[in-house]
Design an enzyme around this catalytic site. Sequence first.
Site, PDB file in Angstrom:
ATOM      1  N   LYS A 153       0.826  -1.218   0.000  1.00 55.88           N
ATOM      2  CA  LYS A 153       0.000   0.000   0.000  1.00 55.88           C
ATOM      3  C   LYS A 153       0.857   1.264   0.000  1.00 55.88           C
ATOM      4  O   LYS A 153       0.645   2.175  -0.796  1.00 55.88           O
ATOM      5  CB  LYS A 153      -0.894  -0.009   1.244  1.00 55.88           C
ATOM      6  N   GLU A 170      -1.187   7.253  12.313  1.00 56.79           N
ATOM      7  CA  GLU A 170      -0.017   6.546  11.792  1.00 56.79           C
ATOM      8  C   GLU A 170       0.922   6.150  12.929  1.00 56.79           C
ATOM      9  O   GLU A 170       1.121   6.905  13.879  1.00 56.79           O
ATOM     10  CB  GLU A 170       0.732   7.470  10.823  1.00 56.79           C
ATOM     11  N   ARG A 171       1.506   4.950  12.837  1.00 54.15           N
ATOM     12  CA  ARG A 171       2.544   4.566  13.784  1.00 54.15           C
ATOM     13  C   ARG A 171       3.771   5.428  13.517  1.00 54.15           C
ATOM     14  O   ARG A 171       4.116   5.695  12.365  1.00 54.15           O
ATOM     15  CB  ARG A 171       2.898   3.091  13.629  1.00 54.15           C
TER      16      ARG A 171
END
Length: 478
Positions: free
Chosen positions: A174, A200-201
């Site tokens: 992705k 988001e990490r």
Amino acid sequence: MNSAGQKMEAMEQAAPPVPGEAIGMIEEVHGPVVDIVCERLPPLHQALFCAFDGERYVFEVYRHLDERRVRAIALHPTAGLRRGLPVFDSGAPLRIPVTPDCLNRLLDVFGAPLDGGPPLDAREMRNIIAPPSSLAETVAAAGILESGIKVIDLLCPFVKGGKTGLFGGAGVGKTVLIMEFMHAIVSLHQGVSVFAGVGERIREGHEVWHEMQDAGVMPHTLMVFGQMDESPGVRFRVGLSAVAYAEYLRDTLGKEVLLLMDNVFRFVQAGSEISGLLGRMPATVGYQPTLMSEVAELQERIISTRSGDITAVQAVYVPADDMTDPAVSTILSHLDTMVILSRSQAAKGIYPAIDPLLSSSKMMDRSFLGDRHYNVAKEVREHLARYKELEDIIAMLGLEALSEKDQRTVLRARKLQRYLTQPFHVVTAHTGIKGVSVTLEQTLTDCEAFMRGDYDAVPEEQCYMRGAMTDSGQEASA
């Protein structure tokens, strides 16, 4: 006397807010939820703030509890806040600084730098909550936005000014696909990109930032991050911050703007968290009752106007691979193109790992694409579908058990499947294979040649991971 007092109180409540004016104090703090006693009720979605120990804490009003109290969601960690702290009115909803110099920057939901650079010049501020452009200003889809990626341009083309969803799990490519779209917008269309990292990490965000720098697309890119460990209020609003920047770039530069969001499902999750914190009763499958309006508030602003286009590519996580999930269905209703990334394709070494039979576009229409594109895409899909039907027979009885016509179809479908793979520019440093872009015209020409049988004598491996069949240095002879 009582009626006069009530009238005076109503007039005070209707008076416009004064920026920086103290309007009340903190009554209770429950995690990110802050109840505030106010002298005058601020409007919903107003940004309030308080200062404590040299830090500024921002709250967004979500609910009026009664005539004197509001419930707000803190956009900062609430550790250290206590009852009785004075709360001030910012005079507006949450706002971000906008400037033409915002490209090549990494920002948070407030427009503050995360990249160690100087703050943006705040000569102009823009509300992140705004109505979509009027119907009179909106323009319809004008055509295909070519990405240079063969399988997408052929079978599930991007609509200029439309919305595309990337559906896939972890490890199927992705992020690489999103970065390649950015590269295409910069190199093919001289446009700009806005990347929204929703929940988001920090590890992923750090990797994406550095990979974009290595790929050379950051000078034309703005990144806005709301990290996974932040308040649900931040994760819920970071998408709107990115949309506000995209609208600004569209209206001021008048160029193609590519808006990328990873991940829209986390936006829905943040809204569900906020709904629970506000005490709302859950609706279908535990989602918030405001799911449809919240998704629409975000999606309806991603449109094209006379000033320019915003084309959106949104990564969407599918819970338990259930496409009927209410969140996925709601997001799907706003999309023009659906790109399914398949783990089985990745396992075969087919990259990009796009499933050509499950992926689709609302614009796969003869009147929109033209006769040639429509017919070639239809025939390619038929070849691949027939090959999929015959896979079990081939596995059990072998290719020789098929009729001559089916054998020919299978051999051509296998070559088409490999032809639709492609080396990407943004991973050249990792793979050692130079990235390629292929025009839609060339893709159509090559697919027509495959289906005519021009390449029947060409080994399958010569069709794999290449650009056009006639590229110099990759000449395939029949």
